[in-house]
Write a protein that holds these residues in place. Structure first.
Motif, PDB file in Angstrom:
ATOM      1  N   TRP A  40      78.220  18.708  41.384  1.00 13.86           N
ATOM      2  CA  TRP A  40      77.250  18.209  40.140  1.00 13.86           C
ATOM      3  C   TRP A  40      76.382  19.348  39.375  1.00 13.86           C
ATOM      4  O   TRP A  40      76.123  19.354  38.235  1.00 13.86           O
ATOM      5  N   VAL A  41      76.238  20.590  40.132  1.00 14.59           N
ATOM      6  CA  VAL A  41      75.879  21.651  39.463  1.00 14.59           C
ATOM      7  C   VAL A  41      76.365  22.079  38.153  1.00 14.59           C
ATOM      8  O   VAL A  41      75.795  22.300  36.980  1.00 14.59           O
ATOM      9  N   MET A 345      71.425  12.175  39.141  1.00 11.43           N
ATOM     10  CA  MET A 345      71.657  13.334  40.157  1.00 11.43           C
ATOM     11  C   MET A 345      72.191  12.816  41.500  1.00 11.43           C
ATOM     12  O   MET A 345      71.737  11.563  42.160  1.00 11.43           O
ATOM     13  N   GLY A 347      74.808  13.318  45.281  1.00 10.35           N
ATOM     14  CA  GLY A 347      75.669  14.170  46.211  1.00 10.35           C
ATOM     15  C   GLY A 347      76.168  13.537  47.243  1.00 10.35           C
ATOM     16  O   GLY A 347      75.646  12.432  47.761  1.00 10.35           O
ATOM     17  N   PRO A 403      66.535  11.887  37.129  1.00 12.83           N
ATOM     18  CA  PRO A 403      66.199  13.307  37.821  1.00 12.83           C
ATOM     19  C   PRO A 403      65.321  14.046  36.865  1.00 12.83           C
ATOM     20  O   PRO A 403      65.178  13.505  35.790  1.00 12.83           O
ATOM     21  N   ALA A 410      65.240  20.641  37.870  1.00 15.25           N
ATOM     22  CA  ALA A 410      66.626  19.822  38.546  1.00 15.25           C
ATOM     23  C   ALA A 410      67.410  20.681  39.643  1.00 15.25           C
ATOM     24  O   ALA A 410      67.961  20.032  40.545  1.00 15.25           O
ATOM     25  N   LEU A 411      67.850  21.919  39.233  1.00 14.16           N
ATOM     26  CA  LEU A 411      68.691  22.349  40.138  1.00 14.16           C
ATOM     27  C   LEU A 411      67.793  22.674  41.401  1.00 14.16           C
ATOM     28  O   LEU A 411      68.411  22.782  42.550  1.00 14.16           O
ATOM     29  N   HIS A 414      67.884  19.643  43.513  1.00 15.14           N
ATOM     30  CA  HIS A 414      69.294  19.405  44.042  1.00 15.14           C
ATOM     31  C   HIS A 414      69.431  20.161  45.299  1.00 15.14           C
ATOM     32  O   HIS A 414      69.698  19.750  46.436  1.00 15.14           O
ATOM     33  N   ASP A 415      69.087  21.560  45.050  1.00 11.35           N
ATOM     34  CA  ASP A 415      69.416  22.558  46.386  1.00 11.35           C
ATOM     35  C   ASP A 415      68.590  22.028  47.445  1.00 11.35           C
ATOM     36  O   ASP A 415      68.833  22.086  48.521  1.00 11.35           O
ATOM     37  N   TRP A 418      69.780  19.223  49.788  1.00 13.76           N
ATOM     38  CA  TRP A 418      71.070  19.557  50.258  1.00 13.76           C
ATOM     39  C   TRP A 418      70.492  20.632  51.402  1.00 13.76           C
ATOM     40  O   TRP A 418      70.999  20.421  52.625  1.00 13.76           O
ATOM     41  N   LYS A 441      79.197  25.236  47.266  1.00 10.01           N
ATOM     42  CA  LYS A 441      77.728  24.531  47.568  1.00 10.01           C
ATOM     43  C   LYS A 441      77.290  24.814  49.101  1.00 10.01           C
ATOM     44  O   LYS A 441      76.087  25.186  49.109  1.00 10.01           O
TER      45      LYS A 441
END
Length: 485
Positions: A40-41, A345, A347, A403, A410-411, A414-415, A418, A441
């Protein structure tokens, strides 16, 4: 580590002389094609007008000798090399985050030998999985490795990330099918592992390279166990009132060793949304797809026993048609417009654990996703698609339809998602990943997964790749683990 102009010129001269000028590309259009996979990134970066790191050049070797020559040249100049198959990975495992050479292996696409007496095939690593399967089918054989990406994934790519297909519950993952490998080491040496995998001749070197994602060398050829095309495939479908009831039925089928080819159990959210869109199933609860194959009598016996177990667990028999429909449309889930895609967004945070632990991971993740990230209205949905005699794989996904518009926000979100998902899995006896690999990732979590044993992996990496040229920054090795390096 990106090549300076003088080094690049020497590289180009050496590579053009070695594999031909038509197979060495430095144009922008050629290089930009290799700056992202399905992670995704980098796709989000591109959508925001930010160009991820490009390779300095792309090469297309035709055979193992040319692969070896490329690695010798790269090793001499200490230039990174990133092996590339179909580019369908989800973990950033093939991203050239330090520039260098992308080694596209798709010209190594031949089936070299079919032994229909032993049900064994020897093929080059660049062949597409679907093309290999079609060739085997002509001989009445199947590899029985059907990943969702089989129309674009290469054999080498599947081996590199320990891939799995929809029939893995009976036939195993790609790692279980390997008998022997040909590998080019980072120094350019070409080695072969023993001709069969079941031996007492020391450790199994196959499993050193399978799953190494191009960090220890380049797989150029594989000899694999195949199976006869099954004369019968029998399907079933059940609906359980709760996910727990479906998991218990699946566990009972596996511990009784009934050998189903498919058990696919969807949580209520997936049943309500995904199965309704793809299969037209209008139901509430946890839906299960069953398939038994092989000898007609044995398949029928297995299906009958499995149905008894499912009914005993409170499952409603939905009939064979649901299973047939799923089989015919099993890849539709991953194609537009049914799959998740930007601007969403998303994953897949899949993990694997024993039967005693897997449901705990599901509920812990579901609570964490829906409560911790409630502001973003995260959706959490899952199915259990790869089953073992001792446990099951949780294929769970998070989706945010709207998102943050700001890229950095956003990044970070996302991180953080995870981070939460990984720590829950490890705290409850799960692993980082079941079949998508580690790549860029998840590399930062490898020391958490392995503890002191990660030093063993690092020592192997250092011994085989002393110059550190092979796919740097992946699997937690070396530097360059920054998200958008």
């Amino acid at each position: 580590m990106t090549a300076d102009p003088q080094t690049l010129e020497r590289l180009l001269e050496a590579l053009r002389h070695t594999i031909g000028p038509d197979q060495v590309h430095i144009g922008f259009n050629e290089r930009v094609s290799y700056c992202t996979d399905y992670y995704w990134v980098p796709r989000a970066l591109l959508a925001h007008g930010v160009l991820p790191t490009l390779p300095d050049l792309v090469v297309h070797p035709a055979n193992v000798e040319e692969v070896a020559a490329v690695l010798r040249i790269a090793n001499a100049h200490r230039i990174p090399v990133v092996p590339w198959g179909g580019g369908s990975g989800t973990q950033g495992g093939a991203l050239p985050i330090h520039g260098g050479i992308v080694l596209d292996l798709k010209r190594l696409d031949r089936v070299l030998e079919i032994d229909d007496r032993s049900l064994v095939v020897r093929a080059q690593a660049g062949i597409l999985c679907q093309h290999l399967e079609w060739t085997l089918n002509v001989h009445g054989m199947t590899l029985a490795h059907y990943p969702a990406s089989m129309h674009c994934a290469t054999l080498g790519g599947c081996l590199a990330c320990r891939g799995s297909g929809v029939l893995s519950t009976k036939y195993g993952k790609i790692e279980d099918m390997v008998l022997s490998l040909q590998v080019v080491l980072p120094t350019g040496q070409v080695v072969r592992t023993p001709p069969v995998r079941s031996h007492a001749c020391g450790p199994d070197l196959n499993q050193l390279f399978v799953g190494s994602e191009g960090t220890l060398g380049v797989i150029t050829e594989a000899t694999l166990r195949c199976d006869p095309i099954p004369p019968a495939r029998l399907f079933g479908g059940f609906l359980f009132p709760t996910l727990s009831a479906g998991l218990e039925a699946g566990r009972e089928i596996m511990v009784r060793r009934l050998s189903p080819a498919v058990i696919r159990l969807y949580d209520p959210e997936s049943t309500r949304s995904v199965l309704r869109r793809v299969l037209g199933l209008d139901a509430e609860g946890a839906a299960m797809i069953l398939m038994f194959d092989g000898d007609p009598e044995l398949a029928a016996l297995g299906m009958r026993k499995a149905k008894e177990i499912c009914s005993g667990a409170g499952g409603e028999d939905l009939g064979a048609e649901l299973g047939h429909h799923w089989w015919e449309h099993r890849f539709d889930f991953y194609y537009p417009t049914l799959t998740f895609d930007l601007p969403q967004m998303f994953g897949t945070t899949d993990t694997l654990a024993t039967f005693s632990n897997i449901e705990r991971i599901y509920w812990a993740r579901k609570r964490a996703m829906e409560e911790t990230f409630a502001r973003w209205h995260v959706r959490y949905l899952a199915h259990f698609s790869h089953w073992y005699p001792w446990g099951a794989m949780l294929y769970d996904r998070f989706v945010i339809d709207q998102p943050p518009e700001d890229l950095e926000t956003a990044l970070e979100l996302h991180d953080r998602i995870w981070e939460v998902a990984v720590h829950i899995a490890l705290a409850h006896g799960g692993v980082l990943n079941e079949h998508h690999g580690i790549g860029l990732k998840l590399g930062r979590f490898m020391p958490l997964q392995y503890g002191l044993a990660f030093d063993v992996l690092q020592a192997i990496k250092s011994a085989l790749d002393p110059a550190g040229i092979m796919n740097p920054g992946k699997q937690g090795f070396g530097s360059g683990m920054d998200r958008d390096a």
